[in-house]
Design a protein around this motif. Sequence first.
Motif, PDB file in Angstrom:
ATOM      1  N   ARG A 278       0.845  -1.187   0.000  1.00 48.37           N
ATOM      2  CA  ARG A 278       0.000   0.000   0.000  1.00 48.37           C
ATOM      3  C   ARG A 278       0.880   1.237   0.000  1.00 48.37           C
ATOM      4  NH1 ARG A 278      -2.991   2.350   4.449  1.00 48.37           N
ATOM      5  NH2 ARG A 278      -2.272   0.606   5.751  1.00 48.37           N
ATOM      6  N   VAL A 279       0.418   2.292  -0.646  1.00 46.38           N
ATOM      7  CA  VAL A 279       1.134   3.562  -0.704  1.00 46.38           C
ATOM      8  C   VAL A 279       0.227   4.644  -0.117  1.00 46.38           C
ATOM      9  CG1 VAL A 279       2.276   5.263  -2.173  1.00 46.38           C
ATOM     10  CG2 VAL A 279       2.359   2.827  -2.787  1.00 46.38           C
ATOM     11  N   GLU A 280       0.727   5.353   0.888  1.00 50.28           N
ATOM     12  CA  GLU A 280      -0.032   6.432   1.509  1.00 50.28           C
ATOM     13  C   GLU A 280       0.631   7.768   1.187  1.00 50.28           C
ATOM     14  OE1 GLU A 280      -2.170   5.250   5.584  1.00 50.28           O
ATOM     15  OE2 GLU A 280       0.008   5.043   5.671  1.00 50.28           O
ATOM     16  N   THR A 286       5.565  10.272   1.768  1.00 48.55           N
ATOM     17  CA  THR A 286       4.760   9.122   1.353  1.00 48.55           C
ATOM     18  C   THR A 286       5.190   7.918   2.170  1.00 48.55           C
ATOM     19  OG1 THR A 286       4.428   9.927  -0.907  1.00 48.55           O
ATOM     20  CG2 THR A 286       4.205   7.563  -0.546  1.00 48.55           C
ATOM     21  N   ARG A 287       4.226   7.241   2.756  1.00 50.40           N
ATOM     22  CA  ARG A 287       4.518   6.030   3.520  1.00 50.40           C
ATOM     23  C   ARG A 287       4.336   4.808   2.635  1.00 50.40           C
ATOM     24  NH1 ARG A 287       1.730   6.935   9.492  1.00 50.40           N
ATOM     25  NH2 ARG A 287       2.854   8.873   9.968  1.00 50.40           N
ATOM     26  N   LEU A 288       5.299   3.907   2.751  1.00 50.15           N
ATOM     27  CA  LEU A 288       5.225   2.645   2.028  1.00 50.15           C
ATOM     28  C   LEU A 288       4.940   1.517   3.012  1.00 50.15           C
ATOM     29  CD1 LEU A 288       8.289   2.726  -0.419  1.00 50.15           C
ATOM     30  CD2 LEU A 288       5.904   3.270  -0.927  1.00 50.15           C
ATOM     31  N   THR A 301       9.145   7.350   1.902  1.00 46.75           N
ATOM     32  CA  THR A 301       9.907   7.565   0.677  1.00 46.75           C
ATOM     33  C   THR A 301       9.581   8.951   0.137  1.00 46.75           C
ATOM     34  OG1 THR A 301      10.517   6.541  -1.440  1.00 46.75           O
ATOM     35  CG2 THR A 301       8.157   6.584  -0.865  1.00 46.75           C
ATOM     36  N   ASP A 302      10.096   9.279  -1.026  1.00 48.59           N
ATOM     37  CA  ASP A 302       9.883  10.591  -1.623  1.00 48.59           C
ATOM     38  C   ASP A 302       8.400  10.905  -1.762  1.00 48.59           C
ATOM     39  OD1 ASP A 302      11.051  12.947  -3.221  1.00 48.59           O
ATOM     40  OD2 ASP A 302       9.579  12.093  -4.606  1.00 48.59           O
ATOM     41  N   ALA A 303       8.031  12.147  -1.440  1.00 48.10           N
ATOM     42  CA  ALA A 303       6.625  12.539  -1.483  1.00 48.10           C
ATOM     43  C   ALA A 303       6.016  12.360  -2.865  1.00 48.10           C
ATOM     44  CB  ALA A 303       6.479  13.993  -1.031  1.00 48.10           C
ATOM     45  N   HIS A 304       6.845  12.430  -3.910  1.00 45.28           N
ATOM     46  CA  HIS A 304       6.332  12.359  -5.289  1.00 45.28           C
ATOM     47  C   HIS A 304       6.656  11.018  -5.951  1.00 45.28           C
ATOM     48  CE1 HIS A 304       5.555  16.615  -4.854  1.00 45.28           C
ATOM     49  NE2 HIS A 304       6.835  16.816  -4.527  1.00 45.28           N
ATOM     50  N   THR A 305       6.842   9.993  -5.128  1.00 49.37           N
ATOM     51  CA  THR A 305       7.169   8.683  -5.678  1.00 49.37           C
ATOM     52  C   THR A 305       6.073   8.178  -6.624  1.00 49.37           C
ATOM     53  OG1 THR A 305       7.766   6.405  -5.126  1.00 49.37           O
ATOM     54  CG2 THR A 305       6.093   7.453  -3.761  1.00 49.37           C
ATOM     55  N   GLU A 306       6.495   7.394  -7.592  1.00 47.55           N
ATOM     56  CA  GLU A 306       5.533   6.782  -8.520  1.00 47.55           C
ATOM     57  C   GLU A 306       5.299   5.314  -8.190  1.00 47.55           C
ATOM     58  OE1 GLU A 306       6.843   7.475 -12.498  1.00 47.55           O
ATOM     59  OE2 GLU A 306       6.621   9.658 -12.368  1.00 47.55           O
ATOM     60  N   LEU A 307       5.838   4.872  -7.057  1.00 40.09           N
ATOM     61  CA  LEU A 307       5.601   3.491  -6.644  1.00 40.09           C
ATOM     62  C   LEU A 307       4.114   3.255  -6.403  1.00 40.09           C
ATOM     63  CD1 LEU A 307       8.538   2.977  -4.108  1.00 40.09           C
ATOM     64  CD2 LEU A 307       8.259   1.823  -6.320  1.00 40.09           C
ATOM     65  N   LYS A 308       3.690   2.012  -6.633  1.00 41.15           N
ATOM     66  CA  LYS A 308       2.289   1.657  -6.432  1.00 41.15           C
ATOM     67  C   LYS A 308       2.200   0.230  -5.915  1.00 41.15           C
ATOM     68  CE  LYS A 308       1.789   0.307 -11.311  1.00 41.15           C
ATOM     69  NZ  LYS A 308       3.231   0.468 -11.577  1.00 41.15           N
ATOM     70  N   SER A 309       1.016  -0.134  -5.455  1.00 38.41           N
ATOM     71  CA  SER A 309       0.804  -1.481  -4.932  1.00 38.41           C
ATOM     72  C   SER A 309       1.222  -2.524  -5.958  1.00 38.41           C
ATOM     73  CB  SER A 309      -0.669  -1.684  -4.570  1.00 38.41           C
ATOM     74  OG  SER A 309      -1.059  -0.792  -3.553  1.00 38.41           O
ATOM     75  N   GLY A 310       1.941  -3.542  -5.488  1.00 37.75           N
ATOM     76  CA  GLY A 310       2.396  -4.617  -6.367  1.00 37.75           C
ATOM     77  C   GLY A 310       3.807  -4.444  -6.866  1.00 37.75           C
ATOM     78  N   ASP A 311       4.380  -3.250  -6.712  1.00 37.76           N
ATOM     79  CA  ASP A 311       5.758  -3.033  -7.145  1.00 37.76           C
ATOM     80  C   ASP A 311       6.734  -3.749  -6.204  1.00 37.76           C
ATOM     81  OD1 ASP A 311       4.911  -1.506  -9.240  1.00 37.76           O
ATOM     82  OD2 ASP A 311       5.494   0.432  -8.373  1.00 37.76           O
TER      83      ASP A 311
END
Length: 331
Positions: A278-280, A286-288, A301-311
């Motif tokens: 989950r990404v908050e 941004t909390r991972l 992590t970085d506030a503008h991260t492009e990470l998403k669920s499943g990565d």
Amino acid sequence: MAEVQLKGVTKTFGPDVALNNVTMTIPDGSFVVLLGPTGAGKTTTLRMVSGLDKPDSGQVSIGGRDMAGLTPAQRNVAMVFQQYSLYPHLTVRQNLEFPLKSPLLKTPQADIDRKVEETAEILQISHKLNNKATALSGGEMQRVSIGRALVRDPSVYLMDEPLSSLDAKLRADLRVELKSIQADSGATLLYVTHDQIEAMTMATHVGVLDNGSLVQFGAPREIYENPVSIYAASRLGQPRINVLPADIFGGAPSGALNIGLRPEQIIQGEGEDSFVQRVEHLGDQTRLHLTFKSHDIITVTDAHTELKSGDIVQIRPHNPFYFDASGARLA
């Protein structure tokens, strides 16, 4: 103001031990926060200092003077409680004046007027002085409650979760004001809370209590960066410290049962694979929420991260804490 000392203070209520041999020095001019969950002994410590309760054993001194047998008034302390404790039939001015009109103080009326006006200006309630207490909002009532302590010149201010019943914005505003007032006045202040944000933002020193025992005492940053136990480490830090099996990354020292990892102790982009659950996005960060070898980990992590669920994210520890089977920190 004055230094406050507790030496071997113990207090029981029937079979329950509220305080267990607590020894602590609250330096003159410090802002000390007692931190811990319900039942840790925070309020009981405050009541020992105030004189509302007497210790079964041990000594409490203020300004080098033993407080045994002295009433709260004789100890010259000012208390602020979670509940507002105002006189509803009186105006704000009359509520603020009330502590100064004690026969023990014999404060001249001119001094009372000056102190009330100064305190009301500091707390931004000057325009409410002629209002009845019942006409105030919750935040205004708590400001008046705090003001009733500030108008005095006590040896020490004692505050028992004074902000806990307020909404988030008012809490944030009053945190800033209280810290500013304390710093400007050089007051000695003992403050009880279970809110670690209040501890991190206001305190010069934090006392971590657990089941009536003082676990660790020091500057907030010191306790955050050098906790003596899992319990102490979990009292400060948001998100909470991750506690995992010691050998989950390998290389654990002898005797270690758990590894503790704060967000900054988790290096991302290298190491072993973890999965993003989950990404908050919280604006400034941004909390991972990660899964690593069937264990949940929360990091930032970085506030503008492009990470998403499943990565998939590679992680490794950096200067972690290790704890033994009792929860004590290993060197």
